[in-house]
Design a protein around this motif. Structure first.
Motif, mmCIF file in Angstrom:
data_model
loop_
_atom_site.group_PDB
_atom_site.id
_atom_site.type_symbol
_atom_site.label_atom_id
_atom_site.label_comp_id
_atom_site.label_asym_id
_atom_site.label_seq_id
_atom_site.Cartn_x
_atom_site.Cartn_y
_atom_site.Cartn_z
ATOM 1 N N THR A 116 0.815 -1.613 -0.186
ATOM 2 C CA THR A 116 -0.238 0.054 0.914
ATOM 3 C C THR A 116 1.335 1.248 0.265
ATOM 4 O O THR A 116 0.411 2.180 -0.190
ATOM 5 C CB THR A 116 -0.957 -0.046 1.309
ATOM 6 O OG1 THR A 116 -2.087 -1.014 1.434
ATOM 7 C CG2 THR A 116 -1.548 1.218 1.001
ATOM 8 N N ARG B 204 -4.649 11.497 2.735
ATOM 9 C CA ARG B 204 -5.944 11.129 2.331
ATOM 10 C C ARG B 204 -6.177 9.799 1.441
ATOM 11 O O ARG B 204 -6.727 9.267 1.081
ATOM 12 C CB ARG B 204 -6.070 12.359 2.002
ATOM 13 C CG ARG B 204 -8.009 12.090 1.304
ATOM 14 C CD ARG B 204 -7.753 13.159 0.443
ATOM 15 N NE ARG B 204 -8.054 14.448 0.937
ATOM 16 C CZ ARG B 204 -8.419 15.333 0.835
ATOM 17 N NH1 ARG B 204 -8.034 15.392 -0.910
ATOM 18 N NH2 ARG B 204 -8.232 16.733 1.565
ATOM 19 N N ILE B 205 -4.476 9.771 0.423
ATOM 20 C CA ILE B 205 -4.400 8.802 -0.072
ATOM 21 C C ILE B 205 -3.617 7.064 0.207
ATOM 22 O O ILE B 205 -4.168 6.288 0.005
ATOM 23 C CB ILE B 205 -3.174 9.499 -1.179
ATOM 24 C CG1 ILE B 205 -3.009 10.231 -2.095
ATOM 25 C CG2 ILE B 205 -2.529 7.888 -1.812
ATOM 26 C CD1 ILE B 205 -2.175 11.235 -3.153
ATOM 27 N N ILE C 284 -4.917 6.472 3.669
ATOM 28 C CA ILE C 284 -6.276 6.410 3.727
ATOM 29 C C ILE C 284 -6.826 5.494 3.331
ATOM 30 O O ILE C 284 -7.725 4.493 3.103
ATOM 31 C CB ILE C 284 -6.509 6.944 4.610
ATOM 32 C CG1 ILE C 284 -6.469 7.798 5.992
ATOM 33 C CG2 ILE C 284 -8.372 6.912 5.293
ATOM 34 C CD1 ILE C 284 -5.933 7.084 6.977
ATOM 35 N N ASN C 285 -7.636 6.238 1.787
ATOM 36 C CA ASN C 285 -8.444 5.779 1.128
ATOM 37 C C ASN C 285 -7.719 4.474 0.187
ATOM 38 O O ASN C 285 -8.442 3.044 -0.320
ATOM 39 C CB ASN C 285 -8.740 6.722 -0.219
ATOM 40 C CG ASN C 285 -9.215 7.856 0.210
ATOM 41 O OD1 ASN C 285 -10.067 7.376 0.649
ATOM 42 N ND2 ASN C 285 -9.059 8.745 -0.236
ATOM 43 N N GLU C 286 -6.500 4.017 -0.422
ATOM 44 C CA GLU C 286 -5.854 3.049 -1.125
ATOM 45 C C GLU C 286 -5.020 1.748 0.756
ATOM 46 O O GLU C 286 -5.967 0.420 -0.229
ATOM 47 C CB GLU C 286 -4.308 3.070 -0.735
ATOM 48 C CG GLU C 286 -4.219 3.674 -2.172
ATOM 49 C CD GLU C 286 -4.725 3.659 -3.824
ATOM 50 O OE1 GLU C 286 -4.834 2.020 -3.632
ATOM 51 O OE2 GLU C 286 -5.125 3.854 -4.523
ATOM 52 N N LEU D 274 -8.435 2.082 2.351
ATOM 53 C CA LEU D 274 -8.937 1.352 3.412
ATOM 54 C C LEU D 274 -9.372 0.178 1.738
ATOM 55 O O LEU D 274 -10.385 -0.574 1.244
ATOM 56 C CB LEU D 274 -10.943 2.215 2.780
ATOM 57 C CG LEU D 274 -10.109 2.693 4.377
ATOM 58 C CD1 LEU D 274 -11.400 3.890 4.463
ATOM 59 C CD2 LEU D 274 -9.965 1.658 5.397
ATOM 60 N N ASN D 275 -9.618 0.387 0.621
ATOM 61 C CA ASN D 275 -9.008 0.250 -0.959
ATOM 62 C C ASN D 275 -8.305 -1.981 -0.801
ATOM 63 O O ASN D 275 -9.187 -2.450 -1.124
ATOM 64 C CB ASN D 275 -8.759 0.693 -2.364
ATOM 65 C CG ASN D 275 -9.553 1.328 -2.618
ATOM 66 O OD1 ASN D 275 -10.566 2.093 -2.587
ATOM 67 N ND2 ASN D 275 -8.775 2.624 -2.940
ATOM 68 N N LYS E 223 -11.373 -3.134 1.837
ATOM 69 C CA LYS E 223 -12.219 -4.328 0.085
ATOM 70 C C LYS E 223 -11.859 -5.847 -0.793
ATOM 71 O O LYS E 223 -12.507 -6.176 -1.179
ATOM 72 C CB LYS E 223 -12.486 -2.825 -0.640
ATOM 73 C CG LYS E 223 -13.320 -2.094 0.436
ATOM 74 C CD LYS E 223 -13.905 -0.821 -1.179
ATOM 75 C CE LYS E 223 -14.457 0.022 -0.131
ATOM 76 N NZ LYS E 223 -14.269 1.474 -0.928
ATOM 77 N N ASP F 108 -13.939 3.137 10.401
ATOM 78 C CA ASP F 108 -14.211 4.655 10.216
ATOM 79 C C ASP F 108 -13.706 4.610 12.188
ATOM 80 O O ASP F 108 -12.961 5.792 11.702
ATOM 81 C CB ASP F 108 -15.525 4.779 10.209
ATOM 82 C CG ASP F 108 -16.268 4.610 9.048
ATOM 83 O OD1 ASP F 108 -15.930 4.831 7.896
ATOM 84 O OD2 ASP F 108 -17.396 4.751 9.454
ATOM 85 N N THR G 257 -9.953 4.257 11.101
ATOM 86 C CA THR G 257 -9.547 5.184 10.512
ATOM 87 C C THR G 257 -8.517 6.783 11.208
ATOM 88 O O THR G 257 -7.829 7.178 11.568
ATOM 89 C CB THR G 257 -9.986 5.672 9.150
ATOM 90 O OG1 THR G 257 -10.032 3.961 8.627
ATOM 91 C CG2 THR G 257 -9.199 6.280 8.831
ATOM 92 N N LEU H 166 -10.384 13.289 6.263
ATOM 93 C CA LEU H 166 -10.527 12.419 5.722
ATOM 94 C C LEU H 166 -11.839 13.615 4.774
ATOM 95 O O LEU H 166 -13.441 12.465 4.671
ATOM 96 C CB LEU H 166 -11.700 11.517 7.429
ATOM 97 C CG LEU H 166 -10.558 10.947 7.310
ATOM 98 C CD1 LEU H 166 -10.948 10.276 8.781
ATOM 99 C CD2 LEU H 166 -10.035 9.790 7.121
#
Lengths: 184, 265
Positions: free
Chosen positions: A49, A76-77, A79-81, A83-84, A87, A129, A132, A151
């Motif tokens: 990641t 931000r990137i 955290i998003n990565e 979470l991806n 998933k 959530d 994070t 976020l």
């Protein structure tokens, strides 16, 4: 989080300066890796990641708006990565009931600090959530305002999530304590 | 802790806010009054402080050793914009092909009185090299030594070969390129303990050499042969050196990327 220095390095990167890129990687790889690890609970996934995060950062560096804080953008990137990744992992692996399967992370397997291991265990029992906001607050050391920027949530929501998340973690760690393995 | 569950959420939020250093003056004043009036709230305050302190002291993990190098080897920075900004006041962005083919040498000479720069043994600083845009930085030294690595380029608009040789502390990239239109080779060597030594021409050319920190850019057109020399700095000895990064452009577009391995000598 040195805004002016970051801005100068980012500008140098936009001009193709690889030394500036290297400095930014040096500065942020550790917090990004640790944030990813605390969200994912797996060192290999955290390393993957982290690589993806930096490749995305520099791929889009020309689009980065320097009026905003660089570290907010990077986190931000990250955290998003992260979470991806969760998933993707859910799609690939059957769901496990985390309450029924106490987390045993690599830190524990390797005999690393009990603190790290137990806190990680409690983190992994939180929803994404909640996890994070705790990671951003306590692992990366962000303020409420910074978390809300990263976020893109109202500060009030950040506060509320942090409150609930920490109450849950406190209960988990207290439960460990009652079972003779706790830290509190 | 459970016996304190009746302490309402508002007070607990104030306590967390205070511990996090995030309370405004009015809220802090309200909390101070509560703390002064209740031993139970004071105990909870201490307990929450200990708990958040615990979270704040979770040790950082060390990222894997390979991670930084791996990231850096994959990152591609916007080279086009480099040229645009670095050369403002000199030649702007990519020179059109006809500039390279006609009259370039005269125009360059008018701008730069330096002309063809004779290299001694001292390396060229980035500032010096930038000032030499439009010229060839000549280097007498060329490593004829051991072949370390080589690559071939076969694209629609660019063909050629680059080999990396090493003798003592000198690394030479022998470049042979044949391009359809303007071509550019960017050699990235930042963080490898190398300094730009210079370029030697092996045939007449009107190539443009410029340098951004940690990389050398050579713009040419048609069939060209030249040698880029890099010298190892003293503090690089005994260290593992990451491969050199090469990017090839024709007509403003990246057409090929490659790496050349530097073995420890």
């Amino acid at each position: 989080m040195h805004k002016d220095r970051d801005a100068a390095l980012v500008n140098d990167c936009k001009r193709g300066d690889r030394r500036a890129m290297s400095q930014l990687v040096s500065q942020y790889q550790r917090p990004v890796y640790n944030a990813a690890y605390r969200i994912l609970g797996n060192m290999d996934d955290a390393a993957d990641t982290t690589q993806i995060v930096f490749l995305k950062v520099f791929e889009h560096i020309a689009d980065y708006d320097s009026r905003f804080k660089f570290f907010s953008w990077v986190y931000r990137i990250a955290i998003n990565e992260s979470l991806n990744q969760i998933k993707k992992r859910r799609k690939q692996e059957p769901l496990v009931d985390s309450q029924a399967s106490p987390w045993r992370g690599p830190a524990e397997e390797l005999g690393s600090s009990q603190l790290s291991s137990r806190v990680q265990g409690a983190l992994m029992l939180l929803s994404e959530d909640y996890r994070t906001v705790v990671v951003l607050k306590h692992i990366t050391g962000c303020s409420y305002l910074q978390i809300s920027e990263i976020l893109q949530l109202p500060e009030k929501t950040v506060k509320s999530r942090l409150y609930s998340a920490r109450q849950l973690m406190k209960k988990t760690l207290q439960h460990d304590e009652d079972n003779g393995v706790g830290l509190l | 802790m459970s016996e304190r569950n009746h302490i309402d959420q508002r007070i607990q939020e104030l306590l967390f806010g205070s511990i996090d250093g995030e309370l405004g003056a009015a809220d802090q004043h309200e909390l101070d009054k509560l703390l002064a009036s209740s031993a139970e709230i004071r105990d909870l305050h201490e307990e929450l402080k200990a708990f958040t302190g615990l979270l704040d002291t979770v040790p950082d993990l060390e990222p894997p050793k390979y991670l930084k190098k791996s990231i850096e080897s994959q990152v591609r920075l916007p080279v086009q914009s480099v040229r645009h900004e670095e050369k403002q006041g000199f030649f702007g962005t990519w020179l059109p092909a006809h500039w390279l083919q006609t009259g370039f040498a005269v125009a360059a000479a008018a701008v730069l009185t330096i002309g063809v720069y004779q290299m001694g043994s001292a390396p060229v600083s980035p500032e010096d090299a930038n000032n030499l845009a439009g010229t060839i930085v000549k280097s007498r030294a060329t490593a004829e030594g051991e072949l370390l690595d080589s690559i071939h380029i076969f694209t629609d608009t660019l063909n050629g070969r680059v080999e990396l040789r090493n003798k003592d502390d000198l690394f030479s990239l022998n470049v042979q390129l044949d391009s359809d239109g303007p071509a550019q080779l960017v050699v990235g060597f930042a963080g490898r303990g190398l300094e730009f030594e210079g370029i030697s021409r092996t045939q007449d050319s009107k190539d443009i050499v410029s340098m951004v920190e940690g990389s050398v850019n050579v713009a040419s057109s048609g069939k060209k042969r030249y040698t880029i020399n890099l010298r190892s700095t003293a503090d690089a000895h005994g260290q593992e050196i990451a491969p050199l990064e090469l990017e090839f452009f024709t007509n403003h577009l990246l057409v090929h990327e490659a790496e050349l391995s530097i073995s420890e000598h």
